[in-house]
Write an enzyme that holds these catalytic residues in place. Structure first.
Site, PDB file in Angstrom:
ATOM      1  CB  VAL A 187     -29.759 -17.605 -37.694  1.00 38.90           C
ATOM      2  CG1 VAL A 187     -28.803 -16.445 -37.430  1.00 38.90           C
ATOM      3  CG2 VAL A 187     -30.790 -17.691 -36.587  1.00 38.90           C
ATOM      4  CB  THR A 220     -27.915 -19.093 -29.177  1.00 37.42           C
ATOM      5  OG1 THR A 220     -28.772 -18.247 -29.950  1.00 37.42           O
ATOM      6  CG2 THR A 220     -28.190 -18.899 -27.709  1.00 37.42           C
ATOM      7  CG  PHE A 277     -32.066 -10.643 -29.864  1.00 42.23           C
ATOM      8  CD1 PHE A 277     -32.269 -11.214 -28.614  1.00 42.23           C
ATOM      9  CD2 PHE A 277     -30.891  -9.940 -30.084  1.00 42.23           C
ATOM     10  CE1 PHE A 277     -31.327 -11.077 -27.607  1.00 42.23           C
ATOM     11  CE2 PHE A 277     -29.935  -9.797 -29.079  1.00 42.23           C
ATOM     12  CZ  PHE A 277     -30.159 -10.364 -27.836  1.00 42.23           C
ATOM     13  CE  LYS A 317     -31.325 -15.979 -29.022  1.00 43.53           C
ATOM     14  NZ  LYS A 317     -32.438 -15.452 -29.767  1.00 43.53           N
ATOM     15  CG  PHE A 371     -43.852 -13.811 -25.164  1.00 46.95           C
ATOM     16  CD1 PHE A 371     -43.611 -13.039 -26.285  1.00 46.95           C
ATOM     17  CD2 PHE A 371     -43.363 -15.121 -25.135  1.00 46.95           C
ATOM     18  CE1 PHE A 371     -42.913 -13.549 -27.359  1.00 46.95           C
ATOM     19  CE2 PHE A 371     -42.673 -15.633 -26.211  1.00 46.95           C
ATOM     20  CZ  PHE A 371     -42.445 -14.841 -27.330  1.00 46.95           C
ATOM     21  N   GLY A 388     -51.240 -21.456 -23.809  1.00 49.06           N
ATOM     22  CA  GLY A 388     -51.281 -22.340 -24.966  1.00 49.06           C
ATOM     23  C   GLY A 388     -50.833 -23.741 -24.611  1.00 49.06           C
ATOM     24  N   GLY A 439     -42.100 -24.267 -27.948  1.00 49.40           N
ATOM     25  CA  GLY A 439     -41.297 -25.255 -28.674  1.00 49.40           C
ATOM     26  C   GLY A 439     -40.308 -24.523 -29.548  1.00 49.40           C
ATOM     27  CB  CYS A 497     -34.670 -20.491 -29.898  1.00 43.63           C
ATOM     28  SG  CYS A 497     -33.792 -20.227 -31.449  1.00 43.63           S
ATOM     29  NE  ARG A 520     -35.013 -26.415 -35.943  1.00 45.28           N
ATOM     30  CZ  ARG A 520     -34.031 -25.572 -36.296  1.00 45.28           C
ATOM     31  NH1 ARG A 520     -32.770 -25.941 -36.107  1.00 45.28           N
ATOM     32  NH2 ARG A 520     -34.297 -24.402 -36.814  1.00 45.28           N
TER      33      ARG A 520
HETATM   34  P1  NAD Z   1     -30.191 -24.377 -38.634  1.00 50.95           P
HETATM   35  O1  NAD Z   1     -30.044 -25.752 -38.137  1.00 50.95           O
HETATM   36  O2  NAD Z   1     -31.440 -23.965 -39.345  1.00 50.95           O
HETATM   37  O3  NAD Z   1     -28.970 -24.023 -39.578  1.00 50.95           O
HETATM   38  C1  NAD Z   1     -27.646 -24.324 -39.280  1.00 50.95           C
HETATM   39  C2  NAD Z   1     -26.912 -24.561 -40.591  1.00 50.95           C
HETATM   40  O4  NAD Z   1     -25.523 -24.669 -40.314  1.00 50.95           O
HETATM   41  C3  NAD Z   1     -27.305 -25.844 -41.302  1.00 50.95           C
HETATM   42  O5  NAD Z   1     -27.701 -25.553 -42.633  1.00 50.95           O
HETATM   43  C4  NAD Z   1     -26.029 -26.698 -41.290  1.00 50.95           C
HETATM   44  O6  NAD Z   1     -25.880 -27.500 -42.446  1.00 50.95           O
HETATM   45  C5  NAD Z   1     -24.980 -25.622 -41.205  1.00 50.95           C
HETATM   46  N1  NAD Z   1     -23.684 -26.082 -40.661  1.00 50.95           N
HETATM   47  C6  NAD Z   1     -23.434 -26.839 -39.575  1.00 50.95           C
HETATM   48  N2  NAD Z   1     -22.118 -27.037 -39.424  1.00 50.95           N
HETATM   49  C7  NAD Z   1     -21.508 -26.380 -40.430  1.00 50.95           C
HETATM   50  C8  NAD Z   1     -20.161 -26.219 -40.833  1.00 50.95           C
HETATM   51  N3  NAD Z   1     -19.166 -26.775 -40.130  1.00 50.95           N
HETATM   52  N4  NAD Z   1     -19.899 -25.506 -41.946  1.00 50.95           N
HETATM   53  C9  NAD Z   1     -20.892 -24.950 -42.654  1.00 50.95           C
HETATM   54  N5  NAD Z   1     -22.191 -25.076 -42.340  1.00 50.95           N
HETATM   55  C10 NAD Z   1     -22.501 -25.781 -41.234  1.00 50.95           C
HETATM   56  O7  NAD Z   1     -29.976 -23.432 -37.340  1.00 50.95           O
HETATM   57  P2  NAD Z   1     -30.606 -21.997 -37.068  1.00 50.95           P
HETATM   58  O8  NAD Z   1     -32.009 -22.125 -36.607  1.00 50.95           O
HETATM   59  O9  NAD Z   1     -30.280 -21.089 -38.195  1.00 50.95           O
HETATM   60  O10 NAD Z   1     -29.757 -21.569 -35.788  1.00 50.95           O
HETATM   61  C11 NAD Z   1     -28.388 -21.239 -35.858  1.00 50.95           C
HETATM   62  C12 NAD Z   1     -27.976 -20.611 -34.547  1.00 50.95           C
HETATM   63  O11 NAD Z   1     -28.698 -19.384 -34.339  1.00 50.95           O
HETATM   64  C13 NAD Z   1     -28.259 -21.464 -33.322  1.00 50.95           C
HETATM   65  O12 NAD Z   1     -27.243 -21.262 -32.369  1.00 50.95           O
HETATM   66  C14 NAD Z   1     -29.564 -20.900 -32.799  1.00 50.95           C
HETATM   67  O13 NAD Z   1     -29.721 -21.089 -31.417  1.00 50.95           O
HETATM   68  C15 NAD Z   1     -29.404 -19.432 -33.112  1.00 50.95           C
HETATM   69  N6  NAD Z   1     -30.666 -18.705 -33.271  1.00 50.95           N
HETATM   70  C16 NAD Z   1     -31.709 -19.275 -33.940  1.00 50.95           C
HETATM   71  C17 NAD Z   1     -32.879 -18.556 -34.118  1.00 50.95           C
HETATM   72  C18 NAD Z   1     -34.054 -19.165 -34.833  1.00 50.95           C
HETATM   73  O14 NAD Z   1     -35.140 -18.595 -34.748  1.00 50.95           O
HETATM   74  N7  NAD Z   1     -33.899 -20.259 -35.544  1.00 50.95           N
HETATM   75  C19 NAD Z   1     -32.991 -17.251 -33.612  1.00 50.95           C
HETATM   76  C20 NAD Z   1     -31.903 -16.692 -32.967  1.00 50.95           C
HETATM   77  C21 NAD Z   1     -30.745 -17.437 -32.801  1.00 50.95           C
END
Ligand code: NAD
Length: 435
Positions: free
Chosen positions: A11, A121, A150, A205, A250, A254, A258, A261, A328
């Site tokens: 994100v 989130t 999103f 969300k 959707f 399947g 997973g 999120c 994941r």
């Molecule tokens: P991610 O694990 O890919 O990335 C998180 C990053 O944050 C990591 O690189 C980590 O090293 C860094 N981090 C952690 N603690 C830190 C700190 N104290 N200082 C600096 N950096 C720090 O996670 P993601 O998939 O990007 O998700 C992030 C958030 O967004 C989550 O809450 C997730 O639910 C939400 N989200 C994810 C998606 C998705 O598709 N992946 C979509 C919408 C929302």
């Protein structure tokens, strides 16, 4: 605008690159020095189509920089996005330690008015918690905003640049105006910017992800019923989808949902609903159905072979969905672990997730260089992730590689009649076994 994005994962990195793409000056901060070093060299630690090019372009224009130094990033910016992970904690709720740590550190570094934006989130009440923490740590003026994300992995750039909607939970007009200004270029095509209170922004969300997870589990159950009664889920799905109140998205059965999120957000929503003394019954079932569905292919293998001990099984697709390397909570993990536990030998291939898979399965799985070598001497192929390259394979080549021409298609990507005509024994999800 000058923006800091804390957390350079799926994100944060996408948000940072897209804000820079629209002309903002963005510093991406991550606490992982190896990740930051890679990014500073122009290497992208994740697979996301188009991202590498966008990062390269904006780095060259000096609009996008990377650092581990949070204080410096905060001081240089007016808007600070928190986009760190909120993984499932031990009790199932969202673990907020990273979010709150970033809030605290950001507060300590403040040197003037800042808007702290929660993009992670987070459960209802987190904006209030962040506000309390910051207030304790600084005398500088600040606002806290909830701005849930999103985007979908695999289509993240497009989703971010052209969102269906932008949700902004802001209780003070100065911050709301800044956010509207920041997002204006992303919503030129008419997508709404929805201003609301922080609690509603936080909840929407979870409600959106829970709804999507519900549709998936619902259709998986419909597919299972189709199998039990001899109906064809493809026909059923098409008829159901034609109802404009329902729509076509959707509705594909399947091997279960997973990713980083849906599973965690469903769990977290159950948890905070329960804490608020609400028993969210549907969502409990959504989760239970999904856990069962992840092992549905294993059941089908058992039904076909009797025992799968000693069988060689090819697996196509490991990532939780196509166009990502993310594993994941991928259904492939419990499925492959189940195969191994029952004595099968697994040969796996995924176009992007092989490296991640090696970290998960180690030497328990044979990793193949391409889709065909994963079929060498197998008793069956199971298709877990519907990458495009699996859609039109060379059937003759497949048959030649396989010991037995048996396919278990967890994503219904093949036409049953056509593939049976090619000499395969073919099983799929919710469609009749015999042609
Ligand atoms: P991610 O694990 O890919 O990335 C998180 C990053 O944050 C990591 O690189 C980590 O090293 C860094 N981090 C952690 N603690 C830190 C700190 N104290 N200082 C600096 N950096 C720090 O996670 P993601 O998939 O990007 O998700 C992030 C958030 O967004 C989550 O809450 C997730 O639910 C939400 N989200 C994810 C998606 C998705 O598709 N992946 C979509 C919408 C929302």
């Amino acid at each position: 605008m000058k923006i800091a994005v804390v957390g350079s994962g799926y994100v944060g990195l996408v948000a940072g690159a897209c804000f820079a793409e629209n002309g903002n000056e963005v510093v991406c901060i991550d606490k992982d020095p190896a990740k930051v070093k890679k990014l500073q060299r122009g290497q992208i630690p994740i697979y996301e189509p188009g991202l590498e090019e966008m990062v390269r372009r904006n780095r060259a224009e000096k609009r996008l920089t990377f650092t581990t130094n949070l204080a410096r990033g905060v001081r240089a910016s007016e808007i600070i996005f928190i986009a760190v992970g909120t993984p499932t904690g031990e009790d199932g709720s969202a673990d907020l330690k990273h979010v709150l740590e970033v809030a605290r550190e950001s507060a300590r570094a403040m040197n003037g008015y800042k808007v702290l934006v929660n993009k992670s989130t987070v459960p209802v009440g987190t904006a209030a918690k962040v506000r309390d923490i910051v207030r304790r740590e600084t005398t500088h003026p600040f606002s806290v905003v909830s701005n849930p994300e999103f985007l979908k992995q695999g289509a993240a750039l497009d989703d971010f640049m052209k969102p269906d909607r932008v949700v902004i939970g802001a209780e003070d007009p100065r911050a709301a105006d800044l956010m509207k200004e920041l997002y204006a270029p992303f919503t030129r095509t008419g997508a709404p910017i929805m201003l609301m209170d922080c609690a509603s922004a936080e909840l929407c969300k979870y409600a959106a992800n829970a709804m999507l997870a519900t549709r998936i589990s619902f259709m998986n159950e419909v597919a299972n019923v189709c199998e039990a009664v001899g109906a064809d889920v493809d026909q059923v799905r098409r008829a159901v989808a034609a109802d404009r109140r329902i729509g076509p998205s959707f509705l594909f059965p399947g091997v279960g949902y997973g990713g980083s999120c849906f599973p965690k957000d469903v769990k977290a929503m159950l948890k905070f609903a329960h804490a608020a003394k609400y028993d969210f019954q549907i969502l409990k079932s959504v989760e239970a159905v999904n856990e069962k569905q992840k092992l549905r292919l294993l059941e089908k293998l058992r039904e076909h072979f009797g025992s799968i001990k000693g069988k060689r099984i090819g697996v196509w697709g490991l990532a939780f969905k196509p166009r990502t390397d993310d594993m994941r909570e991928a259904p492939s993990v419990p499925l492959i672990n189940g195969l191994i536990a029952e004595g099968a030998n697994v040969q796996a291939y995924d176009p992007e997730a092989m490296k991640v898979a090696k970290g998960i399965f180690g030497s328990k799985v044979t990793y193949s260089e391409n889709s065909y070598s994963a079929l060498t001497g197998v008793d069956a192929l199971i298709l877990v992730t519907e990458w495009n390259e699996f859609r039109e394979p060379d059937y003759a080549r497949m048959r030649k590689m396989m010991r037995q021409p048996v396919i278990f298609d967890g994503r219904n990507i093949y036409n049953p009649e056509q593939i049976r005509a090619q000499g395969f024994t073919y099983f799929s999800m919710g469609r009749p076994s015999q042609s």
